[in-house]
Motif scaffolding. Structure first.
Motif, PDB file in Angstrom:
ATOM      1  N   GLN A   1       0.832  -1.206   0.000  1.00 31.41           N
ATOM      2  CA  GLN A   1       0.000   0.000   0.000  1.00 31.41           C
ATOM      3  C   GLN A   1       0.867   1.255   0.000  1.00 31.41           C
ATOM      4  O   GLN A   1       0.593   2.220  -0.721  1.00 31.41           O
ATOM      5  CB  GLN A   1      -0.923  -0.013   1.209  1.00 31.41           C
ATOM      6  N   LEU A   2       1.923   1.271   0.801  1.00 32.50           N
ATOM      7  CA  LEU A   2       2.813   2.429   0.844  1.00 32.50           C
ATOM      8  C   LEU A   2       3.533   2.615  -0.486  1.00 32.50           C
ATOM      9  O   LEU A   2       3.626   3.738  -1.007  1.00 32.50           O
ATOM     10  CB  LEU A   2       3.834   2.266   1.967  1.00 32.50           C
ATOM     11  N   LEU A   3       4.059   1.545  -1.038  1.00 33.16           N
ATOM     12  CA  LEU A   3       4.814   1.646  -2.285  1.00 33.16           C
ATOM     13  C   LEU A   3       3.923   2.044  -3.455  1.00 33.16           C
ATOM     14  O   LEU A   3       4.331   2.819  -4.325  1.00 33.16           O
ATOM     15  CB  LEU A   3       5.510   0.314  -2.574  1.00 33.16           C
ATOM     16  N   ARG A   4       2.699   1.534  -3.472  1.00 31.31           N
ATOM     17  CA  ARG A   4       1.760   1.969  -4.520  1.00 31.31           C
ATOM     18  C   ARG A   4       1.426   3.437  -4.357  1.00 31.31           C
ATOM     19  O   ARG A   4       1.236   4.156  -5.338  1.00 31.31           O
ATOM     20  CB  ARG A   4       0.503   1.114  -4.478  1.00 31.31           C
ATOM     21  N   GLY A   5       1.342   3.876  -3.100  1.00 25.37           N
ATOM     22  CA  GLY A   5       1.094   5.296  -2.865  1.00 25.37           C
ATOM     23  C   GLY A   5       2.204   6.174  -3.393  1.00 25.37           C
ATOM     24  O   GLY A   5       1.983   7.348  -3.715  1.00 25.37           O
ATOM     25  N   ALA A   6       3.416   5.615  -3.509  1.00 29.80           N
ATOM     26  CA  ALA A   6       4.535   6.361  -4.068  1.00 29.80           C
ATOM     27  C   ALA A   6       4.580   6.270  -5.590  1.00 29.80           C
ATOM     28  O   ALA A   6       5.477   6.826  -6.212  1.00 29.80           O
ATOM     29  CB  ALA A   6       5.843   5.848  -3.478  1.00 29.80           C
ATOM     30  N   GLY A   7       3.637   5.570  -6.189  1.00 32.00           N
ATOM     31  CA  GLY A   7       3.580   5.465  -7.639  1.00 32.00           C
ATOM     32  C   GLY A   7       4.196   4.217  -8.206  1.00 32.00           C
ATOM     33  O   GLY A   7       4.319   4.081  -9.417  1.00 32.00           O
ATOM     34  N   ALA A   8       4.607   3.268  -7.345  1.00 26.82           N
ATOM     35  CA  ALA A   8       5.206   2.027  -7.831  1.00 26.82           C
ATOM     36  C   ALA A   8       4.124   1.014  -8.188  1.00 26.82           C
ATOM     37  O   ALA A   8       2.999   1.066  -7.684  1.00 26.82           O
ATOM     38  CB  ALA A   8       6.142   1.439  -6.780  1.00 26.82           C
ATOM     39  N   GLU A   9       4.491   0.087  -9.057  1.00 25.09           N
ATOM     40  CA  GLU A   9       3.627  -1.052  -9.375  1.00 25.09           C
ATOM     41  C   GLU A   9       4.095  -2.213  -8.509  1.00 25.09           C
ATOM     42  O   GLU A   9       5.241  -2.638  -8.610  1.00 25.09           O
ATOM     43  CB  GLU A   9       3.737  -1.409 -10.857  1.00 25.09           C
ATOM     44  N   VAL A  10       3.233  -2.726  -7.650  1.00 26.57           N
ATOM     45  CA  VAL A  10       3.641  -3.709  -6.656  1.00 26.57           C
ATOM     46  C   VAL A  10       2.863  -5.009  -6.850  1.00 26.57           C
ATOM     47  O   VAL A  10       1.650  -4.988  -7.041  1.00 26.57           O
ATOM     48  CB  VAL A  10       3.435  -3.179  -5.220  1.00 26.57           C
ATOM     49  N   HIS A  11       3.583  -6.116  -6.780  1.00 29.16           N
ATOM     50  CA  HIS A  11       2.984  -7.444  -6.852  1.00 29.16           C
ATOM     51  C   HIS A  11       3.437  -8.248  -5.637  1.00 29.16           C
ATOM     52  O   HIS A  11       4.503  -7.990  -5.077  1.00 29.16           O
ATOM     53  CB  HIS A  11       3.403  -8.168  -8.131  1.00 29.16           C
ATOM     54  N   LEU A  12       2.626  -9.220  -5.246  1.00 26.88           N
ATOM     55  CA  LEU A  12       2.969 -10.131  -4.159  1.00 26.88           C
ATOM     56  C   LEU A  12       3.060 -11.549  -4.704  1.00 26.88           C
ATOM     57  O   LEU A  12       2.288 -11.926  -5.601  1.00 26.88           O
ATOM     58  CB  LEU A  12       1.943 -10.078  -3.029  1.00 26.88           C
ATOM     59  N   THR A  13       3.980 -12.338  -4.147  1.00 29.14           N
ATOM     60  CA  THR A  13       4.073 -13.731  -4.582  1.00 29.14           C
ATOM     61  C   THR A  13       2.936 -14.573  -4.030  1.00 29.14           C
ATOM     62  O   THR A  13       2.674 -15.666  -4.533  1.00 29.14           O
ATOM     63  CB  THR A  13       5.412 -14.355  -4.145  1.00 29.14           C
ATOM     64  N   ARG A  14       2.275 -14.094  -2.998  1.00 27.80           N
ATOM     65  CA  ARG A  14       1.084 -14.783  -2.492  1.00 27.80           C
ATOM     66  C   ARG A  14       0.189 -13.768  -1.796  1.00 27.80           C
ATOM     67  O   ARG A  14       0.657 -12.761  -1.267  1.00 27.80           O
ATOM     68  CB  ARG A  14       1.444 -15.925  -1.542  1.00 27.80           C
ATOM     69  N   HIS A  15      -1.117 -14.068  -1.805  1.00 29.84           N
ATOM     70  CA  HIS A  15      -2.112 -13.224  -1.145  1.00 29.84           C
ATOM     71  C   HIS A  15      -2.862 -14.001  -0.075  1.00 29.84           C
ATOM     72  O   HIS A  15      -3.728 -13.452   0.597  1.00 29.84           O
ATOM     73  CB  HIS A  15      -3.103 -12.668  -2.171  1.00 29.84           C
ATOM     74  N   ASP A  16      -2.545 -15.283   0.054  1.00 28.10           N
ATOM     75  CA  ASP A  16      -3.225 -16.140   1.023  1.00 28.10           C
ATOM     76  C   ASP A  16      -2.260 -17.249   1.421  1.00 28.10           C
ATOM     77  O   ASP A  16      -1.046 -17.045   1.438  1.00 28.10           O
ATOM     78  CB  ASP A  16      -4.534 -16.691   0.446  1.00 28.10           C
ATOM     79  N   GLU A  17      -2.796 -18.425   1.704  1.00 24.04           N
ATOM     80  CA  GLU A  17      -1.963 -19.538   2.144  1.00 24.04           C
ATOM     81  C   GLU A  17      -1.227 -20.220   1.000  1.00 24.04           C
ATOM     82  O   GLU A  17      -0.322 -21.029   1.225  1.00 24.04           O
ATOM     83  CB  GLU A  17      -2.823 -20.575   2.880  1.00 24.04           C
ATOM     84  N   THR A  18      -1.610 -19.924  -0.231  1.00 29.08           N
ATOM     85  CA  THR A  18      -1.015 -20.595  -1.380  1.00 29.08           C
ATOM     86  C   THR A  18       0.354 -20.009  -1.663  1.00 29.08           C
ATOM     87  O   THR A  18       0.474 -18.848  -2.059  1.00 29.08           O
ATOM     88  CB  THR A  18      -1.911 -20.457  -2.618  1.00 29.08           C
ATOM     89  N   ALA A  19       1.390 -20.798  -1.453  1.00 28.89           N
ATOM     90  CA  ALA A  19       2.766 -20.337  -1.646  1.00 28.89           C
ATOM     91  C   ALA A  19       3.328 -20.881  -2.954  1.00 28.89           C
ATOM     92  O   ALA A  19       3.030 -22.011  -3.350  1.00 28.89           O
ATOM     93  CB  ALA A  19       3.645 -20.776  -0.478  1.00 28.89           C
ATOM     94  N   LEU A  20       4.116 -20.075  -3.621  1.00 23.01           N
ATOM     95  CA  LEU A  20       4.769 -20.492  -4.855  1.00 23.01           C
ATOM     96  C   LEU A  20       6.102 -21.157  -4.542  1.00 23.01           C
ATOM     97  O   LEU A  20       6.746 -20.848  -3.537  1.00 23.01           O
ATOM     98  CB  LEU A  20       5.015 -19.282  -5.767  1.00 23.01           C
ATOM     99  N   LEU A  21       6.524 -22.051  -5.426  1.00 28.96           N
ATOM    100  CA  LEU A  21       7.872 -22.586  -5.348  1.00 28.96           C
ATOM    101  C   LEU A  21       8.861 -21.494  -5.716  1.00 28.96           C
ATOM    102  O   LEU A  21       8.510 -20.514  -6.393  1.00 28.96           O
ATOM    103  CB  LEU A  21       8.024 -23.774  -6.285  1.00 28.96           C
ATOM    104  N   ALA A  22      10.115 -21.664  -5.304  1.00 22.60           N
ATOM    105  CA  ALA A  22      11.131 -20.648  -5.586  1.00 22.60           C
ATOM    106  C   ALA A  22      11.256 -20.402  -7.083  1.00 22.60           C
ATOM    107  O   ALA A  22      11.366 -19.251  -7.532  1.00 22.60           O
ATOM    108  CB  ALA A  22      12.475 -21.076  -4.992  1.00 22.60           C
ATOM    109  N   VAL A  23      11.218 -21.462  -7.873  1.00 20.83           N
ATOM    110  CA  VAL A  23      11.358 -21.293  -9.318  1.00 20.83           C
ATOM    111  C   VAL A  23      10.176 -20.507  -9.890  1.00 20.83           C
ATOM    112  O   VAL A  23      10.332 -19.719 -10.825  1.00 20.83           O
ATOM    113  CB  VAL A  23      11.509 -22.670 -10.004  1.00 20.83           C
ATOM    114  N   GLU A  24       8.992 -20.678  -9.315  1.00 22.61           N
ATOM    115  CA  GLU A  24       7.824 -19.939  -9.790  1.00 22.61           C
ATOM    116  C   GLU A  24       7.922 -18.460  -9.415  1.00 22.61           C
ATOM    117  O   GLU A  24       7.446 -17.593 -10.149  1.00 22.61           O
ATOM    118  CB  GLU A  24       6.550 -20.563  -9.215  1.00 22.61           C
ATOM    119  N   LYS A  25       8.531 -18.172  -8.277  1.00 26.05           N
ATOM    120  CA  LYS A  25       8.732 -16.768  -7.884  1.00 26.05           C
ATOM    121  C   LYS A  25       9.690 -16.074  -8.843  1.00 26.05           C
ATOM    122  O   LYS A  25       9.458 -14.927  -9.238  1.00 26.05           O
ATOM    123  CB  LYS A  25       9.262 -16.703  -6.460  1.00 26.05           C
TER     124      LYS A  25
END
Length: 829
Positions: free
Chosen positions: A579-603
């Motif tokens: 939220q803070l970084l988007r407020g600064a104008g950045a485009e921000v993504h998360l590798t997960r939004h819940d319990e579903t975790a990605l493998l390192a290679v997928e990240k």
């Protein structure tokens, strides 16, 4: 001499006391002699296990191969315990391999044939050196690209030795086939265990346009391996293993699809969109130049000796989703008819296949660009009683409108385009809406009707068209709903006595308390209809950041005494930081939004797909350890980022309410740090150790404090190195505002700073009985205070104030001069 006689005095009985003592001394002396160290044999480079002579070498004939001896010149690579450099071993193996391949009739190119690099006075960076290697390979368009390296552990562990073979992260077809063939013969002939094939994201792999492999056959950091690799016989043995792997690969055939690896097709949505087709080539070798004549005669001349396609492995996908193509009777032609309802936006087709030997084709990519533009939607806001009307045009998906002309029923035309204003204010009554069309520029397209939506204002509400200058981009989320939506212009509605208030992602709020009164308090510069936008952190505008909350699923990343998982804490902090970084104008993504975790290679793959500029893993420190930030030893930006993180961490108090905890910087070579293309950092913060700490870290105020530390560190390496010397201590500022009518700091719920940054006090620490009271002056890192003025929107229950802080000099030095813009001054102190 008889030992018994020599040690026995004359006429002494046997055994005598003297002999017993001597024997005891002899035995005890043997017992104290340390045993000889056990010699543990180290496997590797004993000798070739396969035969080179007597093999059919014809599959290598006329194959074009680029060999890349890693490092060289300024870049020595890893260093062995005996002083052996990786660069010289890589070159020795490559020169041996070139001789073998040329002996078999292959055309071989080396990215370097001496101890040189690709540096220039204009650019002396490692990335420039790697880019030149890829550029050289790309210009040659070889059949395969092989980069030769020898590994080392970040901790210089002298006991670890392993064979690793890497293929490009996003190519599980031809490159993976090449990796399997090479790896098989490296393992068989070098005899090193463990051994593994891994997806990699090294620069030379991810940017290769042909099947590519990077080999790490042994660890030069291992003393025995370093000694063996210094021998010419070992370098030739490794070259022979590579040679056999390449021969294995080409023996399976070199299938391909007709045409260039990537092409572009224009299609029209209004007429028959047509059919696309591709031809399977049993040997897709290209003569001479890129896009040259394909040797299509090979199939006929071979008399059927070359394997054809395997229909079971033909895969066609549209935007990543598999679709069903049509196959010709001989299964060599794949075709797909474009549907009439295909959305008029760019699409990507990817075609993959294998021959009957199981050998994969390189990926064939086709980019579909629409001839006709997307449907334009028109929103009209009209004042009551026949007043002026505001027109706002956009597309359904929110993308910038395409270039073209918007034609009103009256015949008036309005230029439309991605770099032009997308709204206009028309005087007079609401225009006729019966026939409004849009015609795209460029390739001929028919007029398309617009979808029209009308909003009628209540009596007394007025429309204002505000042009915004000084903004190098259109806010990704548009202007906030308070005042309208849009890009560089905004349609603003107001009523008598209400201010004009415009907010946009990444810029300070623009507030005109009374547009008719030039003396009124305002945060905008310029005329009432022409405002200048001021970015809050210009260095973060449009920067792409990927946040990786560690843990998820069955991985807890530690836990507090009451069960708070580190994974949950990491996600909460990542969401606040986003939220803070988007407020600064950045485009921000998360590798997960819940319990579903990605493998390192997928990240790593996700970071590449979104074009990430920075990658940050947010985790929890292990019990008994201090906070730590880790970066790859070869990343200059990563080191600078880690140093900024140390400064930010020093401003974050410990979870138990004490002074800031210590934080250390380390280098590491984890998969994420090593393979993420952009600078990457792993930042491990506090995990609650007591019930009281856990109750404190559950609160959003704590999550926001850690998120502010992340914002400061990223700001410092994004063009704002002075941010640590210019932060807003909101707790102190709130206390000072109380004297001027500000809301009591103890009652404040949260504060919105510059329209984009949320702040709230750190939750109080409740110590156990008899422990000292928690500190109240340290509320964690502040927010960036780099501008000459700042807007604070303060919320306390149902009370609300907006303050403008102007930079000023006071008797005690630089400070802030407060002005109450909106809300009532508090008088109940």
């Amino acid at each position: 001499m008889n030992l018994r006689r020599a040690l026995s005095p004359p006429n002494a009985p046997w055994p005598s006391l003297f002999w017993a003592a001597a024997l005891t001394l002899l035995i005890s002396g043997c017992a104290t002699t340390p045993p000889a160290p056990e010699i543990i044999p180290v496997a590797g480079y004993e000798g070739l296990q396969e035969q080179l002579v007597g093999r059919d070498l014809s599959p290598l004939h006329q194959r074009r191969i680029v060999l890349d001896p890693g490092h060289g010149g300024y870049f020595k690579g890893a260093l062995g315990p005996n002083g052996l450099t990786e660069a010289e071993v890589n070159l020795g193996v490559a020169l041996n391999l070139r001789g073998l391949l040329e002996w078999a009739g292959a055309e071989v190119w080396l990215t370097r044939s001496a101890n040189t690099d690709f540096l220039s006075p204009a650019d002396s960076s490692l990335s420039s050196d790697l880019a030149m290697r890829v550029s050289l390979s790309d210009s040659l368009q070889p059949d395969v690209f092989l980069s030769i390296h020898h590994n080392s552990t970040a901790a210089l562990d002298r006991t670890i030795n392993e064979t690793q073979t890497y293929y490009p992260l996003n190519d599980d077809g031809a490159s993976l086939d090449l990796a399997r063939s090479i790896h098989r013969h490296l393992v068989l002939n070098l005899g090193i265990r463990p051994a593994s094939i891994r997806p990699g994201n090294f620069h030379v792999l991810r940017n290769s346009t042909v099947p590519a492999v990077l080999g790490e056959p042994a660890m030069i950091s291992h003393p025995v391996m370093a000694q063996r690799l210094s021998l010419a016989a070992s370098q030739r043995l490794e070259a022979e293993a590579y040679f056999l792997g390449l021969l294995d690969y080409f023996t399976g055939g070199l299938p391909a699809w007709s045409g260039a690896a990537t092409d572009t097709v224009l299609w029209g949505a209004l007429d028959d969109p047509g059919t696309l087709s591709w031809r399977f080539l049993s040997d897709g070798q290209i003569d001479g130049q890129v896009g040259g004549q394909v040797r299509g005669q090979v199939d006929q001349q071979s008399g059927g000796n070359l394997p054809g396609p395997d229909p079971a492995h033909i895969r066609l996908s549209l935007n990543g989703h598999q679709i069903t193509p049509r196959l010709s009777p001989d299964t060599r032609t794949v075709s797909w008819h474009l549907p009439h309802d295909l959305a008029p936006v760019p699409h990507v087709l990817e075609l993959q296949g294998r021959n009957l030997n199981g050998r994969a084709t390189p990926r064939r990519r086709t980019v579909l660009l629409p001839r006709a533009a997307a449907t334009v939607q028109l929103s009209i806001t009209a004042e009551a009683d026949g007043g002026q009307a505001g027109l706002h045009w956009h597309t359904k998906d929110g993308a910038p409108p395409p270039q073209g002309l918007l034609t009103l029923t009256s015949g008036r035309t309005i230029p439309v385009g991605p770099r032009q204003p997308n709204r206009i204010l028309l005087p007079g009554p609401l225009p006729d809406l019966s026939d409004i069309t849009f015609v795209a520029a460029g390739i001929a397209a028919r007029p398309a009707p617009c979808e029209v939506d009308v909003i009628r204002l209540a009596p007394g509400e007025k429309l204002h068209l505000v042009e915004v200058d000084g903004l190098p981009y259109a806010p990704s989320t548009g202007w906030q709903a308070r005042l309208g939506t849009g890009g560089h212009t905004a349609l603003v509605t107001s009523t008598a006595g209400q201010p004009l208030w415009l907010e946009g992602t990444g810029v300070q709020p623009m507030i005109d308390a009374d547009p008719a009164d030039p003396a009124a308090a305002r945060t905008v510069a310029g005329a009432a209809s022409h405002w200048n936008a001021i970015p809050v952190l210009a260095g973060l505008l449009n920067k792409v950041i990927l946040l990786d909350p560690a843990g998820g699923g069955t991985t807890t990343d530690g836990a507090g005494p009451l069960g708070l998982r580190g994974a949950d804490l990491n996600l909460a902090v990542a969401q606040q930081a986003a939220q803070l970084l988007r407020g600064a104008g950045a485009e921000v993504h998360l590798t997960r939004h819940d319990e579903t975790a990605l493998l390192a290679v997928e990240k790593v793959r996700l970071a590449g797909q979104i074009g990430a500029d920075l990658f940050l893993t947010i985790g929890r420190r292990a019990e008994g350890e201090s906070r730590v930030v880790r970066h790859h030893p070869g990343s200059t930006v990563g080191q600078l980022w880690a140093e900024a993180a140390l400064k930010a961490s020093a401003r974050l108090p410990a979870a138990n309410g004490s002074a800031p905890d210590s934080c250390r910087r380390e280098t590491a070579s984890s998969y994420l740090l090593r393979h993420t293309a952009c600078p990457a950092l792993e930042w491990r913060l506090d995990l609650p150790q007591t019930a009281q700490e856990e109750l404190r870290q559950l609160k959003p105020g704590w999550h926001r404090a850690e998120a502010r530390a992340i914002l400061l560190a990223i700001s410092a390496i994004s063009g704002h190195p002075a941010v640590f010397d210019n932060t807003l201590d909101l707790w102190r500022i709130m206390k000072e505002l109380e004297a001027d009518g500000g809301l009591p700091v103890t009652e404040i719920d949260w504060v919105q700073v510059d329209g984009n940054f949320a702040w709230s006090p750190l939750p109080a620490f409740a110590p156990v009985a008899g422990a000292p009271k928690s500190i109240s002056s340290n509320h964690g890192p502040g927010l960036p205070g780099l501008l000459f003025r700042h807007v604070l929107e303060i919320h306390a229950g149902d009370r609300w104030q907006v303050w403008l802080l102007d930079q000023a000099r006071t008797r005690t030095g630089p400070g802030w001069q407060p002005h109450l813009l909106l809300g009532e001054a508090h008088s109940g102190r």
